[in-house]
Each structure stands twice: as structure tokens, then as C-alpha cells.
Design a protein around this motif. Structure first.
Motif, short mmCIF file in Angstrom:
data_model
loop_
_atom_site.label_atom_id
_atom_site.label_comp_id
_atom_site.label_asym_id
_atom_site.label_seq_id
_atom_site.Cartn_x
_atom_site.Cartn_y
_atom_site.Cartn_z
N SER A 1 -32.55 18.00 -22.27
CA SER A 1 -33.65 18.95 -22.06
C SER A 1 -34.32 19.23 -23.39
O SER A 1 -33.75 18.93 -24.45
CB SER A 1 -33.13 20.25 -21.43
N GLY A 2 -35.52 19.77 -23.32
CA GLY A 2 -36.21 20.19 -24.53
C GLY A 2 -37.36 19.30 -24.96
O GLY A 2 -38.06 19.61 -25.93
N GLY A 3 -37.56 18.20 -24.27
CA GLY A 3 -38.67 17.32 -24.65
C GLY A 3 -40.01 17.94 -24.26
O GLY A 3 -40.07 18.97 -23.59
N GLY A 4 -41.08 17.29 -24.70
CA GLY A 4 -42.40 17.78 -24.35
C GLY A 4 -43.47 17.22 -25.25
O GLY A 4 -43.23 16.28 -26.02
N LEU A 5 -44.65 17.81 -25.13
CA LEU A 5 -45.80 17.42 -25.94
C LEU A 5 -46.04 18.48 -27.00
O LEU A 5 -46.19 19.66 -26.67
CB LEU A 5 -47.03 17.28 -25.04
N GLY B 1 -46.03 18.34 -36.79
CA GLY B 1 -45.57 19.44 -37.62
C GLY B 1 -44.86 20.55 -36.87
O GLY B 1 -44.14 21.35 -37.48
N VAL B 2 -45.01 20.59 -35.56
CA VAL B 2 -44.36 21.63 -34.76
C VAL B 2 -42.93 21.21 -34.47
O VAL B 2 -42.68 20.07 -34.07
CB VAL B 2 -45.12 21.85 -33.44
N PRO B 3 -41.96 22.10 -34.65
CA PRO B 3 -40.56 21.74 -34.40
C PRO B 3 -40.24 21.68 -32.91
O PRO B 3 -40.90 22.30 -32.08
CB PRO B 3 -39.77 22.84 -35.09
N LEU B 4 -39.20 20.93 -32.61
CA LEU B 4 -38.73 20.78 -31.24
C LEU B 4 -37.23 20.59 -31.28
O LEU B 4 -36.72 19.92 -32.20
CB LEU B 4 -39.41 19.57 -30.59
N ARG B 5 -36.53 21.15 -30.32
CA ARG B 5 -35.09 20.95 -30.26
C ARG B 5 -34.70 20.36 -28.92
O ARG B 5 -35.04 20.90 -27.86
CB ARG B 5 -34.33 22.27 -30.47
N LEU B 6 -33.98 19.29 -28.99
CA LEU B 6 -33.44 18.66 -27.78
C LEU B 6 -31.99 19.08 -27.60
O LEU B 6 -31.25 19.27 -28.57
CB LEU B 6 -33.50 17.14 -27.89
N SER B 7 -31.62 19.23 -26.35
CA SER B 7 -30.24 19.55 -26.01
C SER B 7 -29.72 18.53 -25.02
O SER B 7 -30.48 18.00 -24.21
CB SER B 7 -30.13 20.95 -25.39
N GLN C 1 -38.84 12.71 -22.63
CA GLN C 1 -40.01 12.24 -23.37
C GLN C 1 -40.41 13.24 -24.44
O GLN C 1 -40.51 14.45 -24.19
CB GLN C 1 -41.20 12.05 -22.41
N VAL C 2 -40.63 12.73 -25.63
CA VAL C 2 -41.18 13.52 -26.73
C VAL C 2 -42.49 12.86 -27.15
O VAL C 2 -42.50 11.68 -27.49
CB VAL C 2 -40.21 13.61 -27.91
N ASP D 1 -42.92 9.66 -34.13
CA ASP D 1 -41.68 10.08 -33.49
C ASP D 1 -41.79 10.06 -31.97
O ASP D 1 -40.81 10.32 -31.27
CB ASP D 1 -41.30 11.50 -33.94
N THR D 2 -42.97 9.79 -31.47
CA THR D 2 -43.18 9.74 -30.03
C THR D 2 -42.31 8.65 -29.41
O THR D 2 -42.34 7.50 -29.83
CB THR D 2 -44.66 9.46 -29.71
N ALA D 3 -41.52 9.06 -28.42
CA ALA D 3 -40.59 8.13 -27.78
C ALA D 3 -39.86 8.85 -26.65
O ALA D 3 -39.95 10.07 -26.52
CB ALA D 3 -39.58 7.60 -28.78
#
Length: 115
Positions: A7-11, A15-21, A110-111, A89-91
Motif C-alpha cells: 500500500s502507499g503508492g500513487g501519483l 520531490g514529494v515524499p512517499l512511503r510504501l508499506s 504503482q508509483v 522513480d516511476t515504476a
């Protein structure tokens, strides 16, 4: 049988942080290695980061200094904190757990990083 749910993916913008779990159902022993792979369109799947049961981490060069990986053994969960995200980093990001000779994969999340 172990199942992994990411979980945690998105658009996000660059520069904006994102955390996947990634939460594992079933028993994940603390000795199992947990990590993250990613696959961009037209490219091979690559290891992004992993963490051993003892907490030793490894990162692909392209994310060093930007991504961190951690795990909570009590929750059978592994995290990927992604900072300073770039369009490259899109993948699709996949959770991976290796316990001896047995390997488990998540379904992928998807990120997408826009410039």
C-alpha cells in the motif's frame, strides 16, 4: 501460506515524499529478508532496497541517500520511505520476502512521479 499486500503508492510530484508499506499475512520469521523491487515500463525488474533480519540494508545506487527501508517484525511489515522522488522513480513497486529457499511476492503498487 504467506501473502504480501502493498500500500502507499500513487501519483506525486517530483520531490514529494512517499512511503510504501507491505504487510505480510502468515508467519514471517525475523530471519527472513524483506525488500522492494521495481519495474518500469520496458525495463527489467530491479532490486531497490532490502533489509535482513538483523537490520542490514542494501540499496541500489540510484536511490542511495533518498530512500530508506525499515521493518517491524512484530507487525510483519516492511516499509520503503522514498524522499526526493524523481520522474525516473516511476515504476510498479513490488514487495519481496525471502525465507531460506522460499520467496514471496506482492501484487505490486504503482508509483508515478510527475515532473
Amino acid at each position: 501460506q504467506v501473502q504480501l499486500v502493498e500500500s502507499g503508492g500513487g501519483l506525486v510530484q517530483a520531490g514529494v515524499p512517499l512511503r510504501l508499506s507491505c504487510a505480510a499475512s502468515g508467519t514471517i520469521f525475523s530471519i527472513c529478508a524483506m525488500g522492494w523491487y521495481r519495474q518500469a515500463p520496458g525495463k527489467q525488474r530491479e532490486l531497490v532496497a532490502d533489509i535482513t533480519g538483523r537490520g542490514r540494508t542494501h540499496f541500489v545506487d540510484s536511490v542511495k541517500g533518498r530512500f530508506t527501508v525499515s521493518r517491524d517484525n512484530a507487525k510483519n511489515t516492511v516499509y520503503l520511505q522514498m524522499n526526493s522522488l524523481k520522474p525516473e522513480d516511476t515504476a510498479v513497486y513490488y514487495c519481496n520476502v525471502v525465507c531460506g529457499s522460499t520467496e514471496y511476492w506482492g501484487q505490486g503498487t504503482q508509483v508515478t512521479v510527475s515532473s
